[in-house]
Every structure is written in C-alpha cells, then in structure tokens.
Scaffold this motif. Structure first.
Motif, PDB file in Angstrom:
ATOM      1  N   PHE A  36     -52.161  -4.061 -22.189  1.00 34.89           N
ATOM      2  CA  PHE A  36     -51.211  -4.007 -23.297  1.00 34.89           C
ATOM      3  C   PHE A  36     -51.105  -2.565 -23.764  1.00 34.89           C
ATOM      4  N   GLU A  37     -50.059  -2.312 -24.521  1.00 40.91           N
ATOM      5  CA  GLU A  37     -49.890  -1.029 -25.176  1.00 40.91           C
ATOM      6  C   GLU A  37     -49.735  -1.306 -26.665  1.00 40.91           C
ATOM      7  N   LEU A  38     -49.977  -0.316 -27.477  1.00 35.72           N
ATOM      8  CA  LEU A  38     -49.788  -0.413 -28.912  1.00 35.72           C
ATOM      9  C   LEU A  38     -48.577   0.450 -29.251  1.00 35.72           C
ATOM     10  N   ILE A  39     -47.479  -0.208 -29.622  1.00 39.63           N
ATOM     11  CA  ILE A  39     -46.244   0.495 -29.921  1.00 39.63           C
ATOM     12  C   ILE A  39     -45.933   0.308 -31.400  1.00 39.63           C
ATOM     13  N   ASP A  40     -46.010   1.399 -32.138  1.00 39.83           N
ATOM     14  CA  ASP A  40     -45.791   1.365 -33.593  1.00 39.83           C
ATOM     15  C   ASP A  40     -46.636   0.286 -34.263  1.00 39.83           C
ATOM     16  N   GLY A  41     -47.892   0.174 -33.832  1.00 37.60           N
ATOM     17  CA  GLY A  41     -48.830  -0.751 -34.448  1.00 37.60           C
ATOM     18  C   GLY A  41     -48.791  -2.169 -33.930  1.00 37.60           C
ATOM     19  N   GLU A  42     -47.861  -2.477 -33.025  1.00 45.36           N
ATOM     20  CA  GLU A  42     -47.756  -3.827 -32.480  1.00 45.36           C
ATOM     21  C   GLU A  42     -48.252  -3.864 -31.038  1.00 45.36           C
ATOM     22  N   ILE A  43     -49.009  -4.913 -30.720  1.00 43.49           N
ATOM     23  CA  ILE A  43     -49.486  -5.109 -29.353  1.00 43.49           C
ATOM     24  C   ILE A  43     -48.313  -5.555 -28.487  1.00 43.49           C
ATOM     25  N   VAL A  44     -48.086  -4.848 -27.388  1.00 49.16           N
ATOM     26  CA  VAL A  44     -47.041  -5.206 -26.434  1.00 49.16           C
ATOM     27  C   VAL A  44     -47.738  -5.518 -25.112  1.00 49.16           C
ATOM     28  N   GLY A 122     -36.017  -0.971 -16.835  1.00 48.20           N
ATOM     29  CA  GLY A 122     -35.331  -0.945 -18.133  1.00 48.20           C
ATOM     30  C   GLY A 122     -36.270  -0.565 -19.255  1.00 48.20           C
ATOM     31  N   TYR A 123     -37.469  -1.117 -19.258  1.00 48.75           N
ATOM     32  CA  TYR A 123     -38.465  -0.822 -20.286  1.00 48.75           C
ATOM     33  C   TYR A 123     -38.878   0.654 -20.216  1.00 48.75           C
ATOM     34  N   ASP A 124     -39.106   1.144 -19.016  1.00 47.75           N
ATOM     35  CA  ASP A 124     -39.545   2.533 -18.850  1.00 47.75           C
ATOM     36  C   ASP A 124     -38.465   3.530 -19.273  1.00 47.75           C
ATOM     37  N   LEU A 125     -37.196   3.160 -19.085  1.00 47.67           N
ATOM     38  CA  LEU A 125     -36.097   4.066 -19.439  1.00 47.67           C
ATOM     39  C   LEU A 125     -35.654   3.918 -20.894  1.00 47.67           C
ATOM     40  N   ARG A 126     -35.575   2.689 -21.390  1.00 44.14           N
ATOM     41  CA  ARG A 126     -35.024   2.473 -22.730  1.00 44.14           C
ATOM     42  C   ARG A 126     -36.074   2.444 -23.847  1.00 44.14           C
ATOM     43  N   VAL A 127     -37.293   2.054 -23.522  1.00 41.47           N
ATOM     44  CA  VAL A 127     -38.340   1.987 -24.552  1.00 41.47           C
ATOM     45  C   VAL A 127     -39.308   3.155 -24.421  1.00 41.47           C
TER      46      VAL A 127
END
Length: 189
Positions: A36-44, A122-127
């Motif tokens: 997982f990654e932590l993106i702006d405090g949220e677990i993704v 898409g995730y790698d380019l847009r997020v």
C-alpha cells in the motif's frame, strides 16, 4: 493516545501520518511487505500480484541501472519513500545518493524515480505524476511494459510537470541527474 491505542479501542483515524504507518508496522498491525501507499494520509492498496510483463521489465531495468550507476548513487527496488508527513510512496525503482535512508528521502533527493506500468498506467500518469511533481521529484519515468515506451516527466512546477515526453523502445533515454545512465528498452536483456 497513540494511533495503535486508538485502533485497539475501535477508533479508526481518518488520516494517518507516515510515523503512524511505521508505528503500526512495528506493532504488527501492518505486515512489513504489505502493498500500500499513504496518499495524503489515506491508505491506498496496491496490487499484491504483478503481471509477468511488469516483473520482466522491472528486472531488465534493475540490471541496466545497476550496471550504469555511478559510485555515488544506489538503486532501490520498491522502497518506501517518505515525501511528506502524510505521503509514503513505493515506486518500483528509485535512485538516490549513497548513505540516505528511505525514510529520510524527500522528492528533491531522488535522482531518478521509475514506475513500471502494465495495468497501472493511468494511476502512474494521473495520480502519481502530480504527487511526484508536487514534492519536487525532478526526473520521473513511467515505463509502459506492454507498449514498450518511456514517458519522461521533468521540470516540476506547482504540482505538474512542465516537460513530458514519450519515447519509443528504440529511443535512447538519458537520465537527467545521472550522466552515466541511459536506457534503450529494445536493447535490455
């Protein structure tokens, strides 16, 4: 009350910090190899299983980078990199100067960040691209393992890359901050 005590009491925090993630990992709430990654405090959550083309390309890139890196730089495969107090990412490949620990690295410290994509393009380019740009990563590559292309992102400014170029498998792509590193996808072993 610590975040671990909150969780034990049944109170789930709406936002976590990187320090919370490390504390929860040390306490056994998260496994060390959890994806997982932590993106702006949220677990993704990230995909646990990666497709064959993703792993083959990551292996080829790893070999090429290791053979071409200067002595002052080191390659890390899927490191947990702290970009901000609530931002923990795990790029497929990252290069930084010797001696730096993943938890200490920030965007400008990273000499090259590579995401290998098959279904995650898409995730790698847009997020991920705006995240890396917003945190000062100067050389971000998205390698499309299926189409055999490299999309190079440079010149971060206000959360966007001002210079984005796509290269085909036969094109030689040189790293911005590593003079000895150049990748040509159709020549990788």
């Amino acid at each position: 009350m610590t975040v671990f005590q909150d969780i034990q009491a049944g109170n789930l925090p709406t936002r976590l910090s990187v320090d919370d993630v490390y504390a929860l990992t040390e306490a056994g709430v998260f496994r060390e190899n959890e994806n997982f990654e932590l993106i702006d405090g949220e677990i993704v959550p990230m995909a646990a299983a990666k497709a064959n083309w993703h792993e083959i390309m990551k292996s080829r890139l790893t070999r090429a980078l290791v053979l071409s890196l200067p002595d002052h730089a080191r390659l890390f495969v899927e490191p947990s990199v702290t970009l901000a107090p609530a931002m923990l990412v795990e790029p497929d490949l990252a290069v930084w100067r010797n001696g730096g620990l993943p938890r200490e690295m920030r965007g400008p410290d990273l000499l090259l960040v590579i995401e290998v994509a098959d279904s995650s393009i898409g995730y790698d380019l847009r997020v991920k691209a705006p995240i890396y740009a917003g945190h000062g990563v100067r050389d971000y590559w998205v390698v499309d393992a299926v189409r055999q292309t490299i999309r190079v992102h440079r010149a971060p400014f206000e959360g966007r890359y001002r210079d984005v170029q796509e290269f085909e498998a036969h094109d030689r792509v040189a790293a911005l901050l590593l003079d000895s590193v150049a990748i040509q996808l159709d020549t990788l072993d």
